[in-house]
Motif scaffolding. Sequence first.
Motif, PDB file in Angstrom:
ATOM      1  N   VAL A  23      14.177  38.311 112.654  1.00 20.16           N
ATOM      2  CA  VAL A  23      15.211  37.526 112.630  1.00 20.16           C
ATOM      3  C   VAL A  23      14.689  35.925 111.586  1.00 20.16           C
ATOM      4  O   VAL A  23      13.496  35.669 111.982  1.00 20.16           O
TER       5      VAL A  23
ATOM      6  N   ILE B 102       7.811  39.241 116.554  1.00 24.39           N
ATOM      7  CA  ILE B 102       7.245  40.056 118.120  1.00 24.39           C
ATOM      8  C   ILE B 102       7.080  41.059 118.543  1.00 24.39           C
ATOM      9  O   ILE B 102       8.425  41.826 117.752  1.00 24.39           O
ATOM     10  N   ALA B 103       6.976  41.551 119.840  1.00 26.64           N
ATOM     11  CA  ALA B 103       7.283  43.243 119.805  1.00 26.64           C
ATOM     12  C   ALA B 103       6.462  43.050 121.345  1.00 26.64           C
ATOM     13  O   ALA B 103       6.263  42.104 121.919  1.00 26.64           O
ATOM     14  N   GLY B 104       6.853  44.860 122.045  1.00 30.22           N
ATOM     15  CA  GLY B 104       6.642  44.983 123.072  1.00 30.22           C
ATOM     16  C   GLY B 104       4.835  45.358 122.864  1.00 30.22           C
ATOM     17  O   GLY B 104       4.689  45.932 122.232  1.00 30.22           O
TER      18      GLY B 104
ATOM     19  N   VAL C 214      14.850  50.030 121.671  1.00 26.80           N
ATOM     20  CA  VAL C 214      13.993  49.378 122.564  1.00 26.80           C
ATOM     21  C   VAL C 214      13.676  50.204 123.472  1.00 26.80           C
ATOM     22  O   VAL C 214      14.731  50.690 124.424  1.00 26.80           O
TER      23      VAL C 214
ATOM     24  N   GLU D   3       5.229  47.994 120.489  1.00 24.89           N
ATOM     25  CA  GLU D   3       6.377  48.961 119.527  1.00 24.89           C
ATOM     26  C   GLU D   3       6.960  47.524 119.354  1.00 24.89           C
ATOM     27  O   GLU D   3       7.363  47.062 119.668  1.00 24.89           O
ATOM     28  N   ALA D   4       8.092  47.575 118.342  1.00 24.58           N
ATOM     29  CA  ALA D   4       9.164  46.889 117.179  1.00 24.58           C
ATOM     30  C   ALA D   4       9.467  48.131 116.890  1.00 24.58           C
ATOM     31  O   ALA D   4       9.522  49.106 116.685  1.00 24.58           O
ATOM     32  N   MET D   5      10.442  47.681 116.039  1.00 19.51           N
ATOM     33  CA  MET D   5      11.433  47.507 115.066  1.00 19.51           C
ATOM     34  C   MET D   5      11.328  47.820 113.414  1.00 19.51           C
ATOM     35  O   MET D   5      12.772  48.151 113.512  1.00 19.51           O
ATOM     36  N   GLU D   6      10.590  47.222 112.891  1.00 19.08           N
ATOM     37  CA  GLU D   6      10.461  46.880 111.832  1.00 19.08           C
ATOM     38  C   GLU D   6       9.814  47.155 110.893  1.00 19.08           C
ATOM     39  O   GLU D   6       9.982  48.216 109.620  1.00 19.08           O
TER      40      GLU D   6
ATOM     41  N   ARG E 108       1.555  41.489 115.113  1.00 12.27           N
ATOM     42  CA  ARG E 108       3.064  41.329 116.371  1.00 12.27           C
ATOM     43  C   ARG E 108       2.228  40.609 117.285  1.00 12.27           C
ATOM     44  O   ARG E 108       0.643  40.301 117.623  1.00 12.27           O
TER      45      ARG E 108
ATOM     46  N   ASN F 125       6.742  41.230 125.466  1.00 11.14           N
ATOM     47  CA  ASN F 125       7.330  41.532 127.137  1.00 11.14           C
ATOM     48  C   ASN F 125       6.213  42.736 126.415  1.00 11.14           C
ATOM     49  O   ASN F 125       5.457  43.723 125.652  1.00 11.14           O
TER      50      ASN F 125
ATOM     51  N   TRP G 219      10.880  38.705 129.178  1.00 12.36           N
ATOM     52  CA  TRP G 219      10.658  38.300 127.446  1.00 12.36           C
ATOM     53  C   TRP G 219       9.487  36.774 127.488  1.00 12.36           C
ATOM     54  O   TRP G 219      10.825  36.097 127.849  1.00 12.36           O
TER      55      TRP G 219
ATOM     56  N   ILE H 225       9.187  34.807 124.989  1.00 10.47           N
ATOM     57  CA  ILE H 225       9.926  34.826 123.538  1.00 10.47           C
ATOM     58  C   ILE H 225       8.682  33.153 122.829  1.00 10.47           C
ATOM     59  O   ILE H 225       8.158  33.757 121.538  1.00 10.47           O
TER      60      ILE H 225
HETATM   61  O1  LIG Z   1      16.034  35.122 121.352  1.00  6.65           O
HETATM   62  C1  LIG Z   1      15.614  34.686 120.788  1.00  6.65           C
HETATM   63  O2  LIG Z   1      15.131  33.366 120.884  1.00  6.65           O
HETATM   64  C2  LIG Z   1      14.454  35.661 119.911  1.00  6.65           C
HETATM   65  C3  LIG Z   1      13.310  34.904 118.918  1.00  6.65           C
HETATM   66  C4  LIG Z   1      13.144  35.834 118.900  1.00  6.65           C
HETATM   67  C5  LIG Z   1      13.316  37.428 118.686  1.00  6.65           C
HETATM   68  C6  LIG Z   1      14.064  37.647 119.331  1.00  6.65           C
HETATM   69  C7  LIG Z   1      14.008  39.183 118.949  1.00  6.65           C
HETATM   70  O3  LIG Z   1      15.280  40.165 119.175  1.00  6.65           O
HETATM   71  C8  LIG Z   1      13.267  39.471 117.879  1.00  6.65           C
HETATM   72  C9  LIG Z   1      13.387  41.289 118.366  1.00  6.65           C
HETATM   73  C10 LIG Z   1      12.348  41.860 117.162  1.00  6.65           C
HETATM   74  O4  LIG Z   1      11.441  41.829 118.482  1.00  6.65           O
HETATM   75  C11 LIG Z   1      10.906  43.140 118.478  1.00  6.65           C
HETATM   76  N1  LIG Z   1      10.499  43.669 119.873  1.00  6.65           N
HETATM   77  C12 LIG Z   1      10.212  42.620 120.562  1.00  6.65           C
HETATM   78  N2  LIG Z   1      10.142  43.485 121.425  1.00  6.65           N
HETATM   79  C13 LIG Z   1       9.820  44.448 121.549  1.00  6.65           C
HETATM   80  C14 LIG Z   1       9.832  45.579 122.136  1.00  6.65           C
HETATM   81  O5  LIG Z   1       9.883  45.931 123.120  1.00  6.65           O
HETATM   82  N3  LIG Z   1      10.299  47.503 121.878  1.00  6.65           N
HETATM   83  C15 LIG Z   1      10.406  47.405 120.640  1.00  6.65           C
HETATM   84  N4  LIG Z   1      11.001  45.898 119.761  1.00  6.65           N
HETATM   85  C16 LIG Z   1      10.878  44.577 119.921  1.00  6.65           C
HETATM   86  C17 LIG Z   1      11.115  44.031 117.348  1.00  6.65           C
HETATM   87  O6  LIG Z   1      10.867  44.023 115.962  1.00  6.65           O
HETATM   88  C18 LIG Z   1      12.984  43.220 117.520  1.00  6.65           C
HETATM   89  O7  LIG Z   1      13.425  43.520 115.806  1.00  6.65           O
HETATM   90  C19 LIG Z   1      14.818  36.977 119.734  1.00  6.65           C
END
Ligand SMILES: O=C(O)c1cccc(C(=O)CC[C@H]2O[C@@H](n3cnc4c(=O)[nH]cnc43)[C@H](O)[C@@H]2O)c1
Length: 262
Positions: free
Chosen positions: A24, A98-100, A170, A190-193, A212, A216, A226, A228
């Motif tokens: 993002v 970011i990531a979990g 997630v 873990e993350a998503m990309e 990463r 959270n 979270w 962030i």
């Molecule tokens: O709401 C905001 O201000 C905000 C700012 C920066 C990033 C975000 C996101 O929601 C990023 C989504 C992204 O984060 C990764 N992510 C983070 N925690 C986890 C998790 O526990 N499991 C899987 N993915 C996680 C992931 O790569 C998401 O694409 C919001």
Amino acid sequence: MVLQAHEGRLITAPGPRVLVATAVPAERDAVARAFGTRAHEVPLPGVSTETLHRVGDGRYDLLAAGVGPALAAASTATALTAAALHGTPYALVVSTGIAGGFPPDAPLGSLVVADAVTAADLGAETPDGFLPVTELGFGTVHHRPPESLVREAAAATGARVGTVLTVSTVTGSAERAAELRARHPRALAEAMEGFGVAEAAAAHGTPVLELRAVSNPVGPRDRAAWRIGNALAALTEGFGKLAPVLESWTSHDRHDPAERTP
Ligand SMILES: O=C(O)c1cccc(C(=O)CC[C@H]2O[C@@H](n3cnc4c(=O)[nH]cnc43)[C@H](O)[C@@H]2O)c1
């Protein structure tokens, strides 16, 4: 190397270029803050919604590639192809954001660098449990960033080194977190990309790194918990320390081609 004209000025990159893919814009901007200067926006051919944010004397292109492995792969592949056709290919792709984190090994605000970028849910459920897609006779579920780069990145940033899982959903329960850790005992986050970005990089024969910042814990869903802002601050600080490593690593012919993503 001359890259392009911008407002009558030539933007030059003194060395190999790096593509940095976040999910993002908030993550992209956290990386950009590590460079201190304003980013130049460069259009990405065929993509109307996103631009490349060029920083670091034109050496780094930052891309908010989208959430999830499929969109991240498509956006990253588009940027890689555009650069290759322009005659200015990237020497390295970095997946970041970011990531979990799996507690207690990856606490909130810590950094994790992947020595394995692993697709955790690409496969099939069977009565005997989950089968990765490789056991069905297809593709791959791991990409391995170059060892020397992982080592140097971790030393410079203080990041923990381990597997970073890519998931399409997630994790939201203790059971699922335990299941993932049982299947991937070295998983720190873990993350998503990451896996999508790595697949695109591999298709171009370009090495990949994943860094990463933990926002959270992986486990029962609690979005209010979270952190962030802290994670984005850690990302900015970490990227500031990582940049000299990337510049040195991509500039020298130290890396073994055998270490490259196939
Ligand atoms: O709401 C905001 O201000 C905000 C700012 C920066 C990033 C975000 C996101 O929601 C990023 C989504 C992204 O984060 C990764 N992510 C983070 N925690 C986890 C998790 O526990 N499991 C899987 N993915 C996680 C992931 O790569 C998401 O694409 C919001």
